[in-house]
Design a protein around this motif. Structure first.
Motif, PDB file in Angstrom:
ATOM      1  N   PRO A   1      -0.249  10.612  -7.678  1.00  8.84           N
ATOM      2  CA  PRO A   1       0.829  11.607  -7.654  1.00  8.84           C
ATOM      3  C   PRO A   1       0.889  12.462  -6.397  1.00  8.84           C
ATOM      4  O   PRO A   1       1.984  12.806  -5.937  1.00  8.84           O
ATOM      5  N   ARG A   2      -0.276  12.796  -5.823  1.00  8.75           N
ATOM      6  CA  ARG A   2      -0.270  13.687  -4.667  1.00  8.75           C
ATOM      7  C   ARG A   2      -0.120  12.944  -3.351  1.00  8.75           C
ATOM      8  O   ARG A   2      -0.239  13.522  -2.278  1.00  8.75           O
ATOM      9  N   MET A   3       0.127  11.666  -3.425  1.00  2.00           N
ATOM     10  CA  MET A   3       0.340  10.879  -2.212  1.00  2.00           C
ATOM     11  C   MET A   3       1.670  11.287  -1.573  1.00  2.00           C
ATOM     12  O   MET A   3       2.715  11.317  -2.221  1.00  2.00           O
ATOM     13  N   GLN A   4       1.631  11.608  -0.295  1.00  2.00           N
ATOM     14  CA  GLN A   4       2.830  12.060   0.405  1.00  2.00           C
ATOM     15  C   GLN A   4       3.650  10.869   0.891  1.00  2.00           C
ATOM     16  O   GLN A   4       3.123   9.780   1.131  1.00  2.00           O
ATOM     17  N   ASP A   5       4.946  11.097   1.071  1.00  2.00           N
ATOM     18  CA  ASP A   5       5.829  10.023   1.522  1.00  2.00           C
ATOM     19  C   ASP A   5       5.347   9.424   2.842  1.00  2.00           C
ATOM     20  O   ASP A   5       5.409   8.205   3.046  1.00  2.00           O
ATOM     21  N   LYS A   6       4.856  10.264   3.750  1.00  4.25           N
ATOM     22  CA  LYS A   6       4.401   9.757   5.044  1.00  4.25           C
ATOM     23  C   LYS A   6       3.158   8.880   4.883  1.00  4.25           C
ATOM     24  O   LYS A   6       2.956   7.940   5.665  1.00  4.25           O
ATOM     25  N   GLU A   7       2.344   9.173   3.863  1.00  4.21           N
ATOM     26  CA  GLU A   7       1.179   8.334   3.589  1.00  4.21           C
ATOM     27  C   GLU A   7       1.604   6.993   3.002  1.00  4.21           C
ATOM     28  O   GLU A   7       1.041   5.947   3.354  1.00  4.21           O
ATOM     29  N   VAL A   8       2.598   7.030   2.120  1.00  6.34           N
ATOM     30  CA  VAL A   8       3.136   5.783   1.566  1.00  6.34           C
ATOM     31  C   VAL A   8       3.704   4.924   2.699  1.00  6.34           C
ATOM     32  O   VAL A   8       3.455   3.708   2.766  1.00  6.34           O
ATOM     33  N   GLN A   9       4.447   5.555   3.576  1.00  6.16           N
ATOM     34  CA  GLN A   9       5.048   4.825   4.694  1.00  6.16           C
ATOM     35  C   GLN A   9       3.981   4.243   5.607  1.00  6.16           C
ATOM     36  O   GLN A   9       4.133   3.124   6.127  1.00  6.16           O
ATOM     37  N   TYR A  10       2.895   4.960   5.797  1.00  8.59           N
ATOM     38  CA  TYR A  10       1.794   4.460   6.620  1.00  8.59           C
ATOM     39  C   TYR A  10       1.209   3.175   6.018  1.00  8.59           C
ATOM     40  O   TYR A  10       0.963   2.201   6.728  1.00  8.59           O
TER      41      TYR A  10
ATOM     42  N   ILE B   1       2.738   1.112   4.011  1.00  9.08           N
ATOM     43  CA  ILE B   1       3.773   0.079   4.168  1.00  9.08           C
ATOM     44  C   ILE B   1       3.754  -0.500   5.578  1.00  9.08           C
ATOM     45  O   ILE B   1       3.770  -1.731   5.763  1.00  9.08           O
ATOM     46  N   ASP B   2       3.694   0.385   6.561  1.00  4.98           N
ATOM     47  CA  ASP B   2       3.704  -0.072   7.963  1.00  4.98           C
ATOM     48  C   ASP B   2       2.499  -0.948   8.266  1.00  4.98           C
ATOM     49  O   ASP B   2       2.625  -1.973   8.960  1.00  4.98           O
ATOM     50  N   LYS B   3       1.341  -0.571   7.758  1.00  5.56           N
ATOM     51  CA  LYS B   3       0.125  -1.343   8.043  1.00  5.56           C
ATOM     52  C   LYS B   3       0.154  -2.701   7.317  1.00  5.56           C
ATOM     53  O   LYS B   3      -0.320  -3.700   7.851  1.00  5.56           O
ATOM     54  N   ILE B   4       0.690  -2.735   6.119  1.00  8.59           N
ATOM     55  CA  ILE B   4       0.802  -4.001   5.402  1.00  8.59           C
ATOM     56  C   ILE B   4       1.751  -4.940   6.172  1.00  8.59           C
ATOM     57  O   ILE B   4       1.449  -6.127   6.367  1.00  8.59           O
ATOM     58  N   LYS B   5       2.863  -4.417   6.602  1.00 12.92           N
ATOM     59  CA  LYS B   5       3.808  -5.237   7.361  1.00 12.92           C
ATOM     60  C   LYS B   5       3.181  -5.728   8.662  1.00 12.92           C
ATOM     61  O   LYS B   5       3.368  -6.883   9.064  1.00 12.92           O
ATOM     62  N   SER B   6       2.438  -4.845   9.297  1.00  8.87           N
ATOM     63  CA  SER B   6       1.796  -5.196  10.567  1.00  8.87           C
ATOM     64  C   SER B   6       0.774  -6.325  10.375  1.00  8.87           C
ATOM     65  O   SER B   6       0.771  -7.313  11.128  1.00  8.87           O
ATOM     66  N   VAL B   7      -0.072  -6.190   9.360  1.00  5.75           N
ATOM     67  CA  VAL B   7      -1.076  -7.228   9.111  1.00  5.75           C
ATOM     68  C   VAL B   7      -0.413  -8.530   8.664  1.00  5.75           C
ATOM     69  O   VAL B   7      -0.791  -9.618   9.102  1.00  5.75           O
ATOM     70  N   ALA B   8       0.601  -8.401   7.805  1.00  2.00           N
ATOM     71  CA  ALA B   8       1.301  -9.602   7.308  1.00  2.00           C
ATOM     72  C   ALA B   8       1.957 -10.376   8.453  1.00  2.00           C
ATOM     73  O   ALA B   8       2.017 -11.604   8.418  1.00  2.00           O
ATOM     74  N   SER B   9       2.427  -9.665   9.459  1.00  3.23           N
ATOM     75  CA  SER B   9       3.113 -10.311  10.580  1.00  3.23           C
ATOM     76  C   SER B   9       2.187 -11.181  11.414  1.00  3.23           C
ATOM     77  O   SER B   9       2.659 -12.056  12.185  1.00  3.23           O
ATOM     78  N   THR B  10       0.884 -10.966  11.295  1.00  7.78           N
ATOM     79  CA  THR B  10      -0.078 -11.760  12.072  1.00  7.78           C
ATOM     80  C   THR B  10      -0.512 -13.021  11.338  1.00  7.78           C
ATOM     81  O   THR B  10      -1.236 -13.840  11.896  1.00  7.78           O
ATOM     82  N   ARG B  11      -0.088 -13.169  10.072  1.00  2.00           N
ATOM     83  CA  ARG B  11      -0.483 -14.327   9.267  1.00  2.00           C
ATOM     84  C   ARG B  11       0.411 -15.519   9.576  1.00  2.00           C
ATOM     85  O   ARG B  11       1.605 -15.368   9.856  1.00  2.00           O
TER      86      ARG B  11
END
Length: 373
Positions: A351-360, A362-372
């Motif tokens: 619940p206390r997770m901030q939107d910017k943390e969620v976005q972070y 997301i960005d890291k998952i997309k970044s790692v996925a792009s290298t696969r």
């Protein structure tokens, strides 16, 4: 940035409740919690315990589990599920899972119950993965047909609902909750069992305090022991803190669903990633479980390098040395659990997770996925 898998922040009310205990206020926090929790869930009875595992263990005591009895459970569960069964020298029986929800496969469960009607079957423990339920109406019908008790492991299902009713009020013989569940350790420990059966809960209450009976009209130190129990008692401090958690839970679930929707929108269609596919709009997303189509562990290590902690729910029980050797289990005995385990990953969501943390994340998952490849 470092994103913890789970994080807790104490509310003002939690501090106030704990202060009442430390100041010696004459408030029975455990009794208050039990009453408030039963009302919150919509159950007739609630019994607090020291931890979620002790709730499961007390449930087995309340059902009078004995040596040689069999208790069926999903192969995808925390080790405390078969562990409490083995403490009675009873036998856990593992069932493979549904590929979409990761819960116990009801078709395979029913086939097992049909084939083993007269073999000391005592109960079925059903774990609600990520708080999402199986078809409970069908499960309860099966319990009636095959004369087994249903114990629901609601460690990740606090506040979750099934057809509008909160888990714990839908028809199980016993439902067990954990206020500091696997990979989500809180500043306190506590568990709860709830039931609408007066007989079961009277036995649970008796056995939760060494099987002691006292005459309410006699002196406090006069007691008798009428059965073999244990000490499952929750502390006043834990109860005080958890009381505040319960009042916040419904609002917390709203925020968690908002975060889940952010993940859903951003990660849908990302190569190598499969997002959850809820079977109803009641999915509480207590866990947000994605699938990585290849090299899950290396994917997780890359996220860790970027400060993103993830979890796995769960390592299949037949992978664990004790159960593998005790019951001569092979890796391929449960093919759906095997395939699922190689791919699933639980993302940070709280619940206390901030939107910017969620976005972070997301960005890291997309970044790692792009290298696969």
């Amino acid at each position: 940035m470092k994103i913890a898998f789970c994080k807790y922040e104490s509310s003002r009310e939690a501090h106030s409740n704990v202060s009442d205990v430390l100041d010696g206020e004459e408030i029975n926090q455990v009794a208050e919690l039990e009453e408030e929790f039963a009302a919150y869930i919509g159950a007739d009875y609630a019994q607090a315990t020291s931890h979620g595992t002790s709730a499961l263990h007390l449930a087995m005591l309340a059902l009078d589990l004995k040596r040689g009895d069999k208790v069926v459970c999903s192969v995808n569960a925390h080790p405390n599920v078969p562990e409490v069964v083995r403490h009675f020298d009873a036998e856990p029986v593992f069932i493979d899972i549904d590929s979409q929800t990761y819960n116990i496969n009801l078709d395979k469960l029913e086939a097992y119950l049909e084939d083993n009607k007269a073999k000391k079957l005592k109960a079925v423990i059903v774990t609600h993965i990520a708080g999402q339920c199986v078809d409970l109406d069908r499960l309860y019908r099966m319990a009636t047909i095959y004369d087994v008790k249903i114990v629901e492991d609601a460690s990740e299902a606090l506040g979750a609902t099934y057809k509008g009713d909160k888990i714990g009020s839908t028809g199980a013989d016993i439902t067990c909750f954990n206020f500091s569940s696997h990979l989500k350790k809180d500043v306190c420990n506590g568990g709860m069992i709830v039931s609408n059966s007066q007989e079961i809960m009277e036995r649970a209450k008796l056995l939760s305090s060494h099987g002691m009976k006292r005459d309410e009209d006699s002196l406090e130190y006069i007691y008798d022991v009428v059965d073999i129990g244990f000490d499952y008692s929750m502390s006043q401090l834990d109860a005080a803190y958890i009381r505040a958690q319960i009042k916040e839970q419904d609002n917390n679930l709203v925020r968690v669903k908002e975060i889940a929707e952010m993940y859903n929108k951003a990660l849908a269609g990302v190569n190598h990633i499969t997002i959850p596919k809820p079977i109803s709009d009641e999915h509480p997303y207590s866990l947000y479980i994605i699938k990585v189509d290849k090299n899950r562990d290396s994917f997780a290590l890359e996220l860790k390098k970027h400060g993103v902690e993830v979890g796995v729910h769960y390592i299949p029980l037949h992978f664990l040395s004790y159960y593998k050797h005790k019951y001569s289990l092979k890796v391929n005995n449960f093919p759906v659990a095997l395939t699922t385990y190689q791919q699933v990953m639980s993302l940070p969501i709280y619940p206390r997770m901030q939107d910017k943390e969620v976005q972070y994340v997301i960005d890291k998952i997309k970044s790692v996925a792009s290298t696969r490849v």
